[in-house]
Motif scaffolding. Sequence first.
Motif, PDB file in Angstrom:
ATOM      1  N   SER A  40       0.828  -1.203   0.000  1.00 56.18           N
ATOM      2  CA  SER A  40       0.000   0.000   0.000  1.00 56.18           C
ATOM      3  C   SER A  40       0.863   1.254   0.000  1.00 56.18           C
ATOM      4  O   SER A  40       1.978   1.255   0.502  1.00 56.18           O
ATOM      5  CB  SER A  40      -0.888   0.029   1.247  1.00 56.18           C
ATOM      6  N   GLU A  92      -6.387   3.630   6.217  1.00 50.04           N
ATOM      7  CA  GLU A  92      -6.632   2.402   6.995  1.00 50.04           C
ATOM      8  C   GLU A  92      -6.469   2.678   8.495  1.00 50.04           C
ATOM      9  O   GLU A  92      -7.273   2.239   9.311  1.00 50.04           O
ATOM     10  CB  GLU A  92      -5.659   1.301   6.549  1.00 50.04           C
ATOM     11  N   ASN A 106      -3.109   5.171   1.481  1.00 50.05           N
ATOM     12  CA  ASN A 106      -3.945   4.033   1.883  1.00 50.05           C
ATOM     13  C   ASN A 106      -3.647   3.610   3.321  1.00 50.05           C
ATOM     14  O   ASN A 106      -4.559   3.234   4.064  1.00 50.05           O
ATOM     15  CB  ASN A 106      -3.751   2.859   0.938  1.00 50.05           C
TER      16      ASN A 106
END
Length: 141
Positions: free
Chosen positions: A35, A43, A39
């Motif tokens: 990632s 998250e 991202n």
Amino acid sequence: DLLEDTSFLSSPRKDNLDSPAFDAVAHTQRHVVHSNIQNLLKEEEQLALQVRTLDSTMQTLVYENYSRFIDATDAIKSIGVNVQANRAGLKILEAKMNNVDVTSRDTEDELGSLRDQVAEKIRTKRLLSRLDALLKLPQTL
């Protein structure tokens, strides 16, 4: 709702965050390798939000259960006080019920034979009524 989701019970996968078999190290390494930073931050934000939501929900549940416990304790205390307060009334009621029982037995003893005589006379009257009907039958025909 996070607490009502039971899908994790049927999927013991290591990449499922809610699974008892979840492998945090493998999950983190996979995200770091595959990632980008956006991202990862997204998250992290989602996980932090879920943690805060679960903490808030858990605090609410603890408060509600504690409140119910206190209410139940108060109710039990109140029942104990009411029973103690009514103990004298229950003693009076018991004495009166015993008096009713004794009076009922005395009445039964005194009137029981008369009741049997009345019942016998009623049976005799019914038989005489049937006999009378039979005797009048030839006149009716």
